[in-house]
Design a protein around this motif. Structure first.
Motif, short mmCIF file in Angstrom:
data_model
loop_
_atom_site.label_atom_id
_atom_site.label_comp_id
_atom_site.label_asym_id
_atom_site.label_seq_id
_atom_site.Cartn_x
_atom_site.Cartn_y
_atom_site.Cartn_z
N ILE A 12 0.84 -1.20 0.00
CA ILE A 12 0.00 0.00 0.00
C ILE A 12 0.87 1.25 0.00
CG2 ILE A 12 -1.67 1.32 1.36
CD1 ILE A 12 -2.80 -1.37 2.32
N MET A 13 1.97 1.21 0.74
CA MET A 13 2.88 2.36 0.79
C MET A 13 3.51 2.61 -0.58
SD MET A 13 6.18 2.96 3.25
CE MET A 13 7.12 1.67 2.43
N VAL A 14 3.96 1.52 -1.25
CA VAL A 14 4.55 1.68 -2.58
C VAL A 14 3.52 2.22 -3.56
CG1 VAL A 14 5.56 0.43 -4.53
CG2 VAL A 14 6.25 -0.13 -2.19
N LEU A 15 2.28 1.71 -3.48
CA LEU A 15 1.22 2.20 -4.36
C LEU A 15 0.95 3.68 -4.11
CD1 LEU A 15 -0.97 1.60 -6.46
CD2 LEU A 15 -2.48 0.88 -4.58
N SER A 16 0.98 4.09 -2.85
CA SER A 16 0.77 5.51 -2.53
C SER A 16 1.88 6.37 -3.11
CB SER A 16 0.71 5.69 -1.01
OG SER A 16 -0.33 4.90 -0.46
N ILE A 17 3.12 5.90 -3.03
CA ILE A 17 4.25 6.66 -3.58
C ILE A 17 4.08 6.84 -5.08
CG2 ILE A 17 6.73 6.53 -4.06
CD1 ILE A 17 7.04 5.16 -1.33
N PHE A 18 3.70 5.77 -5.76
CA PHE A 18 3.55 5.87 -7.22
C PHE A 18 2.38 6.76 -7.61
CE2 PHE A 18 6.73 2.74 -7.48
CZ PHE A 18 7.11 2.60 -8.80
N ILE A 19 1.29 6.71 -6.83
CA ILE A 19 0.15 7.59 -7.14
C ILE A 19 0.53 9.06 -6.90
CG2 ILE A 19 -2.18 8.23 -6.43
CD1 ILE A 19 -2.70 5.27 -5.87
N LYS A 20 1.24 9.32 -5.80
CA LYS A 20 1.65 10.70 -5.47
C LYS A 20 2.60 11.26 -6.52
CE LYS A 20 3.73 13.46 -1.78
NZ LYS A 20 4.32 13.45 -0.42
N HIS A 21 3.50 10.42 -7.04
CA HIS A 21 4.49 10.88 -8.02
C HIS A 21 4.15 10.38 -9.42
CE1 HIS A 21 6.56 10.93 -4.10
NE2 HIS A 21 7.21 11.99 -4.57
N ARG A 22 2.84 10.31 -9.72
CA ARG A 22 2.39 9.72 -10.99
C ARG A 22 2.83 10.50 -12.22
NH1 ARG A 22 -1.77 11.84 -8.23
NH2 ARG A 22 -3.02 13.51 -9.19
N ASN A 23 3.17 11.79 -12.05
CA ASN A 23 3.54 12.60 -13.21
C ASN A 23 5.05 12.72 -13.39
OD1 ASN A 23 0.86 13.23 -13.98
ND2 ASN A 23 0.76 14.76 -12.32
N THR A 24 5.80 11.96 -12.57
CA THR A 24 7.25 12.02 -12.72
C THR A 24 7.71 11.10 -13.84
OG1 THR A 24 7.54 10.28 -11.10
CG2 THR A 24 7.55 12.55 -10.28
N ALA A 25 8.94 11.28 -14.27
CA ALA A 25 9.45 10.58 -15.46
C ALA A 25 9.51 9.07 -15.27
CB ALA A 25 10.83 11.12 -15.82
N ALA A 31 9.91 -6.67 -4.13
CA ALA A 31 11.24 -6.12 -3.85
C ALA A 31 12.05 -5.91 -5.12
CB ALA A 31 11.99 -7.05 -2.89
N CYS A 32 12.10 -6.92 -5.97
CA CYS A 32 12.96 -6.84 -7.15
C CYS A 32 12.51 -5.78 -8.15
CB CYS A 32 13.04 -8.21 -7.83
SG CYS A 32 13.87 -9.47 -6.85
N ILE A 33 11.20 -5.62 -8.31
CA ILE A 33 10.69 -4.70 -9.33
C ILE A 33 10.60 -3.27 -8.81
CG2 ILE A 33 8.68 -4.15 -10.77
CD1 ILE A 33 8.15 -7.14 -11.02
N PHE A 34 10.18 -3.08 -7.53
CA PHE A 34 9.82 -1.74 -7.08
C PHE A 34 10.87 -1.08 -6.17
CE2 PHE A 34 5.76 -3.66 -8.20
CZ PHE A 34 5.23 -2.66 -9.02
N THR A 35 11.79 -1.83 -5.59
CA THR A 35 12.80 -1.21 -4.73
C THR A 35 13.67 -0.19 -5.49
OG1 THR A 35 12.87 -3.15 -3.29
CG2 THR A 35 14.76 -1.66 -3.21
N PRO A 36 14.22 -0.51 -6.69
CA PRO A 36 15.03 0.50 -7.40
C PRO A 36 14.24 1.76 -7.74
CG PRO A 36 15.34 -1.70 -8.33
CD PRO A 36 14.18 -1.78 -7.40
N LYS A 37 12.97 1.62 -8.11
CA LYS A 37 12.16 2.78 -8.49
C LYS A 37 11.86 3.65 -7.28
CE LYS A 37 9.96 0.21 -12.25
NZ LYS A 37 10.76 -0.98 -12.07
N CYS A 38 11.48 2.98 -6.17
CA CYS A 38 11.19 3.76 -4.94
C CYS A 38 12.44 4.48 -4.44
CB CYS A 38 10.64 2.83 -3.86
SG CYS A 38 8.97 2.22 -4.20
N TYR A 39 13.60 3.86 -4.64
CA TYR A 39 14.85 4.51 -4.23
C TYR A 39 15.05 5.81 -4.99
CZ TYR A 39 19.85 5.37 -3.74
OH TYR A 39 21.07 5.97 -3.52
N ILE A 40 14.82 5.77 -6.30
CA ILE A 40 15.00 6.99 -7.11
C ILE A 40 13.95 8.03 -6.76
CG2 ILE A 40 14.88 7.90 -9.47
CD1 ILE A 40 16.14 5.30 -10.42
N ILE A 41 12.68 7.59 -6.60
CA ILE A 41 11.60 8.54 -6.34
C ILE A 41 11.77 9.21 -4.98
CG2 ILE A 41 9.10 8.73 -5.94
CD1 ILE A 41 8.73 6.47 -7.97
N VAL A 42 12.12 8.47 -3.96
CA VAL A 42 12.14 8.99 -2.58
C VAL A 42 13.52 9.54 -2.20
CG1 VAL A 42 11.81 8.40 -0.15
CG2 VAL A 42 10.31 7.41 -1.90
#
Length: 862
Positions: free
Chosen positions: A613-626, A835-846
């Motif tokens: 849920i936290m990862v989904l919230s991050i992606f929704i909040k930053h939905r307009n980022t590259a 972990a494998c798919i979303f950890t690198p993306k969350c690292y860049i976003i956050v």
């Protein structure tokens, strides 16, 4: 005369009705000769015509009905297997030998020519293409069949005859045997006697050709190994009715002097199943004589050794005569090797009297086995419901585990099928057409099958290699079993060793002495204990077989009340204490919510769900980022939601199973995981297409878009939905209990209904994962602007590793630990994807928002 291949008009003034047969048509038909019904001939009184008083009601050997069902099961299995005999259907025609040579000849002719009427050398009515025949159980039956089948060169595979193969091979080269060479059994007998240092042995055989051949083989071997023959008795098998009484004890007293006073440690019995009936009656007479004449000297401490041909069918005689099988307690028997066949027990559970109109065996079997009547006959005043279960019968009456002869029949059917399959591939099975040239069946010449049968070699579903040697015999060994009897005249066979022909010379026999339960008098002599051991049977019953309630049988006719013990087994939901004098309720076994294992599992479910849920919230909040746009927002949201549902679906596995949770457990997790894998596959394909679309002049641009992504997710997921719907519609899961796998616990579980459908769900998930991994691996070096394939590659490696290790672990556990294994697999594979798919993306976003722009992404390389 009209030749065999021509048609002719066949009539008979007095058709002979055969009441016991089973015919199912097919392009190619397998014939079979069972040994299920035994008619006992009355003594002719010469007071009326013999035809008016010829036979009594049939004696149904109920446990042998499994042999008939084994053939039907094998044929059905082959017909349902698309890889075996494609476009060719197998049928079968089963008759009964009635343990009578005249009826064996008559029914063998019937197999070849027509049903209910026969004229030798003519084919009448519907032509059956009998491609091979399985039978018989005994040497006499096999010999009679071979006399008819041999001249026609029709393959015959015996499933119980130990007549020397060389003898058969010389006269009937079309004869094969699904049993090992009997010489191996002789070697095993000698090694058994030497192993226990039994230097004195008594020999009992029937007074016939087979008995003489046995003595000619075994006596020189005994002499060579320093073993003495204490006595040798050749007994005539006589059994008939006279004045509604079964007479079979006329000459039994000849055993008394030799058997009761002999110094033999072991008594070796050779013969076939019917011989054990006569022998037991003779021993009853001996017991009565001992009570009447106690001055006769009796040597105790003998153990019975029986050969493979003998099967204890005494339980079927309880309604005819009082036979006490407990005198055979502790017997060591050589037995035909067998293993359990997958789905065979489920097939037996489905048998009902009304399941088919063509089974002419089942009525007599059902009425005799369940002591009820299927019609308005006088068999029993109790009417059968038709819903009785074979599983409820005592094992000696009908065994749910596949017996040795049934295992041989199963393998014989598959041997014919594999040979036919080779013929089919060689083009030897051709089309048969009617007078107008229209195709109506497939045809093969039986004589052509021999060249394929002679070199047959395959592994059956149980993992045994089925190979025939140069003499047409099965290249295999024997099992060694121990007979353990109970006060109600029932028994179990316990495997205590084996006889392996491939072992070094002199080492063919292996024995586990700790598993053997000796007769108490024999045990007393071995241990030198002079005290009575009256509790031995209590221990055996509680330890070995707790399925039945045993009551002391009536033994007043034999005057043996003083020697009987009253033993009561525990109910199925209880187990005996260490003292064997009290039944304790079994403990329920399921993954309850208040158990530590369940609490830990639920905690991880909650943790992973919150992270998702936290990862989904991050992606929704930053939905307009590259970085969010570059990886397809809609697919990302769908993947995260499906992973959340995956984690939550594991909660269905905690708690006592009920109908709702059983229906949802496997189907829910299978569907949501398929949606997740479909989303990953769509993301991977879009990465590849996006890269190809950037090339000048590429036509791939029109394929890149949300429509393609949605189509992939929908089409891949709907297949899994269809599998689950079919599963729920045909054989849905249901709550069940297992009272036998664990001695002190009752396992509450969800029965999968159809195990095949469960593995179809897992298999389809594995298919999607394999495709995703393959595409992602090939695309892992594309530029980072469009590429998340390398992360998907790692996630698929984790996913596949978890589920490949799941299957063997799942199959090797029982009860709540089996459920825990599946929960762990769901959580581990879902966490791996997250972990494998979303950890690198969350690292860049956050953590590194400075990298989350188009310029930075386009400059980075893999």
């Amino acid at each position: 005369m009209v030749s065999q291949g021509q048609s002719a008009k066949c009539t008979t003034n007095h058709p002979v009705h055969v009441p016991h047969e089973w015919y199912e048509p097919g392009d190619l038909v397998i014939g079979a000769m069972a040994s299920h019904i035994y008619y006992i001939v009355r003594k002719v009184s010469f007071k009326k015509h013999p035809s008016q008083d010829f036979i009594d009601a049939p004696l149904v050997l109920t446990k042998f009905y499994q042999q008939i069902l084994a053939l039907v099961f094998a044929v059905d299995e082959i017909n349902e297997n698309p890889r075996m005999l494609p476009n060719v259907s197998l049928g079968f025609h089963i008759y009964d030998s009635y343990y009578d040579s005249k009826m064996t000849y008559r029914n063998t002719l019937d197999l070849l020519f027509k049903s209910h009427h026969f004229v030798p050398n003519y084919r009448c009515g519907i032509q059956k293409n009998v491609i091979g025949v399985i039978g018989g159980l005994s040497s006499d039956t096999s010999w009679c069949m071979a006399n008819v089948l041999g001249p026609f060169k029709i393959p015959q595979i015996s499933y119980g005859s130990f007549e020397p193969a060389i003898n058969y091979g010389t006269k009937f080269p079309s004869f094969y045997r699904m049993v090992p060479n009997e010489d191996l059994q002789y070697q095993g007998i000698i090694q058994l006697l030497l192993h226990f240092r039994w230097k004195w042995v008594g020999l009992i055989t029937p007074a016939n050709e087979a008995g003489e051949r046995f003595l000619q083989n075994i006596e020189p071997m005994l002499f060579k190994n320093g073993i003495c023959s204490a006595f040798t008795e050749r007994l005539k098998f006589n059994m008939n009715y006279n004045s509604n009484k079964l007479e079979m004890l006329e000459d039994s007293r000849i055993l008394l002097p030799a058997f009761k006073t002999s110094r033999a440690n072991a008594v070796l019995v050779y013969g076939e199943s019917r011989f054990s009936i006569w022998l037991s009656a003779a021993l009853i007479t001996m017991e009565l004589s001992q009570l009447l004449f106690p001055q006769k000297k009796s040597r105790e401490g003998k153990v019975w050794i029986t050969t493979t041909q003998i099967d204890f069918i005494l339980y079927s005689l309880q309604k005819k005569i009082n036979v006490n099988i407990r005198m055979f307690h502790g017997a060591i028997s050589f037995a035909i090797h067998s293993k359990e066949i997958q789905n065979f027990k489920d097939f037996l559970r489905s048998i009902r009297p009304q399941w088919t109109d063509t089974d002419r065996f089942i009525q007599d079997f059902w009425e005799d086995a369940f002591s009820c009547s299927l019609s308005n006959s006088t068999v029993s005043p109790t009417m059968c419901t038709g819903e009785e279960m074979l599983e409820s019968l005592p094992a000696p009456y009908f065994e749910m585990s596949m017996t040795g002869p049934s295992y041989n029949i199963y393998n014989a059917v598959y041997a014919l099928a594999h040979a036919l399959n080779s013929m089919h591939l060689a083009g030897a099975i051709r089309n048969r057409r009617d007078a107008k040239g229209k195709l109506f069946s497939r045809y093969a010449d039986p004589w052509q099958l021999h060249s394929f049968l002679q070199r047959i070699s395959f592994n059956n579903i149980a993992g045994d290699e089925i190979t025939l040697n140069e003499y047409g015999e099965l290249a295999a060994g024997f099992d060694i079993t121990n007979l353990v009897t109970f006060p109600n005249n029932s028994y179990v066979r316990v495997k205590v060793g084996s006889l392996d022909p491939h072992a070094p010379a002199g080492k063919e026999l292996t024995i586990n002495e700790d598993r053997i339960k000796w007769h108490k008098r024999f045990t007393k002599k071995k241990q030198g204990d002079n005290k009575e051991k009256r509790d031995v049977t209590h221990v055996e019953i509680s330890r070995i077989d707790t399925r039945f309630i045993f009551d002391t049988p009536s033994t007043k006719a034999f005057g043996l009340e003083a020697y009987m013990e009253t033993c009561v087994s525990c109910p199925a939901d209880q187990y005996p204490n260490n003292s064997q004098d009290l039944c304790i309720p079994k403990i329920p076994n399921f993954l309850a919510f208040d158990e530590t294992l369940a609490i830990v599992s639920a905690s991880f479910v909650l943790l992973f769900s919150l992270i998702t849920i936290m990862v989904l919230s991050i992606f929704i909040k930053h939905r307009n980022t590259a970085i969010v746009k570059a990886n397809n927002r809609s697919l990302t949201y769908g993947l995260l939601i499906s992973l959340l549902l995956c984690f939550l679906s594991s909660l269905l596995f905690i708690g006592k199973p009920n109908m709702v949770t059983c229906l949802l457990r496997q189907t829910a997790f299978g569907i949501v995981f398929s949606v997740a894998l479909s989303s990953i596959l769509a993301k991977t394909i879009l990465v590849v297409l996006a890269f190809m679309a950037t090339k000048p002049g590429s036509n791939m641009r029109k394929w890149v878009g949300k429509e393609l992504a949605y189509s992939i997710v929908f089409s891949c997921s709907i297949v899994q939905v269809g599998i689950c719907v079919l599963w729920l519609a045909t054989s849905p899961p249901f709550p069940d209990v297992d009272m036998h796998s664990m001695p002190e616990e009752i396992i509450f579980l969800c029965n999968e209904g159809s195990v095949s459908m469960f593995y179809c769900v897992l298999g389809y998930m594995g298919f999607l994962a394999t495709i995703s991994f393959t595409v992602a691996f090939l695309a892992r070096k594309l530029p980072d602007t469009f590429n998340e394939a390398k992360f998907i590659t790692f996630s698929m490696l984790v996913f596949c590793s978890v589920w490949l290790s799941f299957i063997p672990t799942y199959l090797s556990t029982r009860g709540k630990y089996m459920v825990a294994v599946e929960i762990f697999s769901i959580l581990a594979s879902g966490a791996g994807l997250l972990a494998c798919i979303f950890t690198p993306k969350c690292y860049i976003i956050v953590v590194r928002p400075d990298l989350n722009n188009r310029e930075q992404l386009t400059q980075r390389k893999v």
